[in-house]
Design an enzyme around this catalytic site. Sequence first.
Site, mmCIF file in Angstrom:
data_model
loop_
_atom_site.group_PDB
_atom_site.id
_atom_site.type_symbol
_atom_site.label_atom_id
_atom_site.label_comp_id
_atom_site.label_asym_id
_atom_site.label_seq_id
_atom_site.Cartn_x
_atom_site.Cartn_y
_atom_site.Cartn_z
ATOM 1 N N LYS A 36 -62.542 -41.744 -5.289
ATOM 2 C CA LYS A 36 -63.073 -41.567 -6.643
ATOM 3 C C LYS A 36 -62.005 -41.834 -7.706
ATOM 4 O O LYS A 36 -62.290 -42.442 -8.725
ATOM 5 C CB LYS A 36 -63.625 -40.143 -6.834
ATOM 6 C CG LYS A 36 -64.819 -39.823 -5.938
ATOM 7 C CD LYS A 36 -65.543 -38.574 -6.414
ATOM 8 C CE LYS A 36 -64.693 -37.311 -6.326
ATOM 9 N NZ LYS A 36 -64.367 -36.938 -4.926
ATOM 10 N N ARG A 111 -70.044 -29.750 -9.261
ATOM 11 C CA ARG A 111 -69.871 -29.678 -7.807
ATOM 12 C C ARG A 111 -71.020 -28.951 -7.139
ATOM 13 O O ARG A 111 -71.076 -28.896 -5.903
ATOM 14 C CB ARG A 111 -68.583 -28.935 -7.458
ATOM 15 C CG ARG A 111 -67.307 -29.741 -7.629
ATOM 16 C CD ARG A 111 -66.122 -28.881 -7.247
ATOM 17 N NE ARG A 111 -64.866 -29.426 -7.734
ATOM 18 C CZ ARG A 111 -64.066 -30.200 -7.004
ATOM 19 N NH1 ARG A 111 -64.386 -30.517 -5.781
ATOM 20 N NH2 ARG A 111 -62.945 -30.645 -7.532
ATOM 21 N N ARG A 150 -52.498 -39.649 3.262
ATOM 22 C CA ARG A 150 -52.245 -39.811 1.831
ATOM 23 C C ARG A 150 -50.949 -39.120 1.407
ATOM 24 O O ARG A 150 -50.634 -38.028 1.887
ATOM 25 C CB ARG A 150 -53.430 -39.227 1.050
ATOM 26 C CG ARG A 150 -53.500 -39.724 -0.363
ATOM 27 C CD ARG A 150 -54.899 -39.662 -0.901
ATOM 28 N NE ARG A 150 -55.300 -38.300 -1.218
ATOM 29 C CZ ARG A 150 -56.364 -38.012 -1.963
ATOM 30 N NH1 ARG A 150 -57.130 -38.975 -2.443
ATOM 31 N NH2 ARG A 150 -56.683 -36.762 -2.208
ATOM 32 N N ARG A 183 -49.938 -33.447 -0.085
ATOM 33 C CA ARG A 183 -50.493 -32.272 -0.739
ATOM 34 C C ARG A 183 -51.108 -31.344 0.309
ATOM 35 O O ARG A 183 -51.570 -31.786 1.360
ATOM 36 C CB ARG A 183 -51.590 -32.678 -1.729
ATOM 37 C CG ARG A 183 -51.135 -33.631 -2.816
ATOM 38 C CD ARG A 183 -52.231 -33.793 -3.855
ATOM 39 N NE ARG A 183 -53.538 -34.034 -3.233
ATOM 40 C CZ ARG A 183 -54.696 -33.891 -3.860
ATOM 41 N NH1 ARG A 183 -54.735 -33.503 -5.116
ATOM 42 N NH2 ARG A 183 -55.845 -34.139 -3.242
ATOM 43 N N ARG A 194 -62.576 -28.517 3.602
ATOM 44 C CA ARG A 194 -63.035 -29.060 2.321
ATOM 45 C C ARG A 194 -64.334 -29.838 2.508
ATOM 46 O O ARG A 194 -65.223 -29.792 1.662
ATOM 47 C CB ARG A 194 -61.966 -29.987 1.728
ATOM 48 C CG ARG A 194 -60.709 -29.265 1.292
ATOM 49 C CD ARG A 194 -59.654 -30.241 0.836
ATOM 50 N NE ARG A 194 -60.039 -30.948 -0.372
ATOM 51 C CZ ARG A 194 -59.537 -32.137 -0.742
ATOM 52 N NH1 ARG A 194 -58.654 -32.746 0.016
ATOM 53 N NH2 ARG A 194 -59.918 -32.693 -1.857
#
Length: 244
Positions: A36, A111, A150, A183, A194
């Site tokens: 996104k 959300r 990532r 992260r 998640r």
Amino acid sequence: MADFLGAQDASASRPATPTTVSELNLILVGPPGAGKGTQAERLTEDFGLPHYATGNILRAAVADGTELGLRAKGFMDAGELVPDEVIIGVILEALQAPEAADGFLLDGFPRTVPQADALGEALEEVGRRLTAVLLIAVDDDEVVRRLSGRRTCAKAGHTYHVEFDPPEREGVCDTDGSKLVQRDDDQPDTIRRRLAVYHEQTEPLVGYYEDRDLLRRFDGSRPPTDVHDHIRATVATLRLEDEL
Ligand SMILES: [Zn+2]
């Protein structure tokens, strides 16, 4: 040459009509790792829309010391979730900015279905409505593969991927030379959790916006450039439809 001048004259003699620019009020939805952020960056360039990632505009409101920012800070300092009404207030404030007059790209909110309801009502109150909700769909296994590789620049949040998009020098941001970190959100054991939250709370938005004929679906498993081309063409068509 004569034709050219003639055409120019004809256009000059046309009565001046106010230029109406149709708004592109967009929401970007998708699981974590769908890309996104990348797509938002590109769409921002394509259409000149401000990109409002909820976390960023909340932090900006806190930094500016606005009334809502201070309220948000109270919750954040206490380690609590910032209530929907405060987030929506911050979003509405952002939308008052001249840069958002022609539209915006909202990312990270809503959300949940109740948030979507509240946002829809709030937009209606200020005389705006959503143009489309862009869903970037990616399956769970692909999400895990992407996120666990990532790396994020500690300074400015530029993102890389050890496999798909490595920096020139390992562990260092190409743009600003700062250190790249993994992260907490991108730790493998966090990703499944998640995703479970996404499926339970956010995925119902797909049906919600489908019912309102706002949903546009994109295959996020394709390369980012393909996804971008598809989204850009769709958004350009939306703007055209709105102008007709
Ligand atoms: Zn960087």
